[in-house]
Design an enzyme around this catalytic site. Structure first.
Site, mmCIF file in Angstrom:
data_model
loop_
_atom_site.group_PDB
_atom_site.id
_atom_site.type_symbol
_atom_site.label_atom_id
_atom_site.label_comp_id
_atom_site.label_asym_id
_atom_site.label_seq_id
_atom_site.Cartn_x
_atom_site.Cartn_y
_atom_site.Cartn_z
ATOM 1 N N ALA A 85 36.991 59.324 -80.279
ATOM 2 C CA ALA A 85 36.984 58.271 -81.290
ATOM 3 C C ALA A 85 36.131 58.588 -82.512
ATOM 4 O O ALA A 85 35.997 57.742 -83.400
ATOM 5 C CB ALA A 85 36.501 56.966 -80.661
ATOM 6 N N ASN A 104 32.218 56.942 -73.959
ATOM 7 C CA ASN A 104 32.552 58.359 -73.992
ATOM 8 C C ASN A 104 32.093 58.984 -75.301
ATOM 9 O O ASN A 104 31.756 60.169 -75.348
ATOM 10 C CB ASN A 104 34.057 58.552 -73.830
ATOM 11 N N HIS A 153 31.421 53.243 -85.486
ATOM 12 C CA HIS A 153 30.585 54.312 -84.937
ATOM 13 C C HIS A 153 29.797 54.935 -86.083
ATOM 14 O O HIS A 153 30.379 55.320 -87.098
ATOM 15 C CB HIS A 153 31.449 55.395 -84.281
#
Length: 264
Positions: free
Chosen positions: A121, A187, A217
């Site tokens: 991601a 993850n 993020h």
């Protein structure tokens, strides 16, 4: 010549990867728990062999992709690597378990297999890994998601997701702790740690924001090379809010790389 793919798992991510497979790559086998085999066979309409173990595949896949989460990697990873196959991995959080990491590495050495860790991601893992070679001093990762993306996770023991009214940090620790406590969500933390300073020395902050519809993020790295900051605001998969659309696309990219003589 068409190459054949074996996929471990066939949930929301697996279905998205299957839908977007590049021309020249064919899904030939999926490995799922026996309890779900009949359901998956119905979904795939008999066009793909549905197995419950790697050993049931008598042929040699050109590529194996893991789309099953951490339990799937732990259950099937060694068998894949002992057969000398290349396995693209999204569930890097499983590698926070040092014993599992060592077993997978030993299986790869013994069988000649290769484990390809995908960016999932986030972006910038190539730069982070390069920075590590010349003296990486500090790496911080911050994640912020909507309440529904944290539902069913350890977050429910740390904060009342139904009543949160503003952006709230509910976890601060290292990447190893985050990956173990939030296996379906973190993850990314493990990926950043594996590319950079490791599980213990990668700082992680997790937050919830009821006003957001995206998974945010943020990565900040500093060292001899200088420093960089990266922010990604990604959409979760429609059928699984715990999984980023970009994570599924990283698997598709791995499939394309297996086809092309020149890849990036």
């Amino acid at each position: 010549m068409t190459k054949r793919l074996l996929m471990i798992g066939y949930g929301a991510m697996g279905a998205e990867v299957h839908r977007l497979l590049p021309e020249g790559m064919e899904l030939a086998w999926v490995v799922v728990p026996e309890a779900f085999a009949a359901q998956v066979r119905d979904r795939l309409a008999g066009k793909v062999a549905v197995l419950s173990s790697i050993e049931q595949c008598s042929e040699t896949p050109d590529l194996v992709v893991e789309c099953a989460g951490q339990p799937g990697l732990a259950e099937h990873g060694e068998a894949v690597l002992r057969r000398g196959l290349t396995m693209a991995v999204v569930a890097t959080g499983a590698l926070a378990d040092e014993a599992l990491y060592q077993r997978l590495a030993a299986a790869a050495c013994a069988g000649g297999g290769r484990m390809q860790l995908l960016s999932g991601a986030v972006a910038g893992m190539d730069g982070l890994a390069a920075a590590r070679e010349g003296g990486l001093e500090d790496v911080t990762y911050e994640a912020c998601k909507a309440p529904r993306s944290w539902q069913g996770s350890h977050a429910e023991q740390l904060i009342d997701l139904s009543s949160v009214s503003e952006r709230t940090v509910f976890f601060e620790g290292n990447a190893g702790e985050a990956a173990r406590l939030f296996p379906a969500n973190s993850n990314v933390a493990a990926t950043i740690a594996l590319a950079g300073l490791g599980m213990r020395d990668t700082k992680v902050q997790l937050a919830v924001d009821p006003a957001t519809t995206r998974n945010t993020h943020r990565i900040h790295a500093r060292g001899r090379f200088g420093e960089f900051s990266i922010e990604l605001n990604g959409h979760p998969l429609e059928n699984n809010p715990k999984t980023s659309t970009l994570a599924a696309l990283s698997v598709v990219r791995a499939c394309r790389q297996a086809l092309e003589p020149v890849s990036f």
